[in-house]
Design a protein around this motif. Structure first.
Motif, PDB file in Angstrom:
ATOM      1  N   ARG A 155      41.538  40.463  43.054  1.00 53.54           N
ATOM      2  CA  ARG A 155      42.816  40.561  43.285  1.00 53.54           C
ATOM      3  C   ARG A 155      43.469  39.211  43.678  1.00 53.54           C
ATOM      4  O   ARG A 155      44.487  38.819  43.423  1.00 53.54           O
ATOM      5  CB  ARG A 155      43.388  41.718  44.352  1.00 53.54           C
TER       6      ARG A 155
ATOM      7  N   TYR B  74      44.110  41.987  34.067  1.00 55.02           N
ATOM      8  CA  TYR B  74      44.810  42.308  35.256  1.00 55.02           C
ATOM      9  C   TYR B  74      46.281  42.774  34.838  1.00 55.02           C
ATOM     10  O   TYR B  74      46.888  43.747  35.287  1.00 55.02           O
ATOM     11  CB  TYR B  74      44.837  41.358  36.391  1.00 55.02           C
TER      12      TYR B  74
ATOM     13  N   VAL C 299      43.494  36.695  40.900  1.00 57.58           N
ATOM     14  CA  VAL C 299      44.469  36.997  39.893  1.00 57.58           C
ATOM     15  C   VAL C 299      45.975  36.581  40.299  1.00 57.58           C
ATOM     16  O   VAL C 299      46.909  36.258  39.621  1.00 57.58           O
ATOM     17  CB  VAL C 299      44.613  38.280  38.949  1.00 57.58           C
TER      18      VAL C 299
END
Length: 102
Positions: free
Chosen positions: A24, A93, A27
């Motif tokens: 996370r 993502y 991205v």
């Protein structure tokens, strides 16, 4: 007056910082322009199958090669090696990978 090669060589400092970064954070860093692709890097070329293989490797907790960066004058991390992996994870993502052709 121009610097000599030896003066330039002696003024260069190379530092290594290692960090583990979660999916996370990586991205979101791309989304927030913390990570940038220098103009001299090749264009994005990975296929949908390659992206899926990378995502599967992460899900299975297989190690992936490191991503090498350089902090530029704007505080951004220029991706020197790992561009295809970073951008593949970002596209995965945001769901763009689902629209790519194999």
């Amino acid at each position: 007056m121009e610097k000599s090669i030896l003066e330039i060589y002696n003024s260069i400092s190379v530092q290594e910082y290692r960090t583990d970064m979660g999916f996370r954070a990586l991205v979101e860093g791309v989304h927030d322009n913390l990570f940038v692709i220098p103009e001299y890097r090749r264009k994005y070329r990975w296929s949908k199958a390659q992206v899926e293989d990378l995502a599967t490797s992460l899900i299975r907790q297989f190690p992936i090669p490191p991503i090498y960066t350089y902090r530029n004058d704007n505080g951004q991390l220029e991706i020197l090696d790992g561009q295809q992996r970073v951008m593949s994870l970002y596209f995965y993502y945001i769901g763009k990978i689902l629209r790519m052709r194999r």
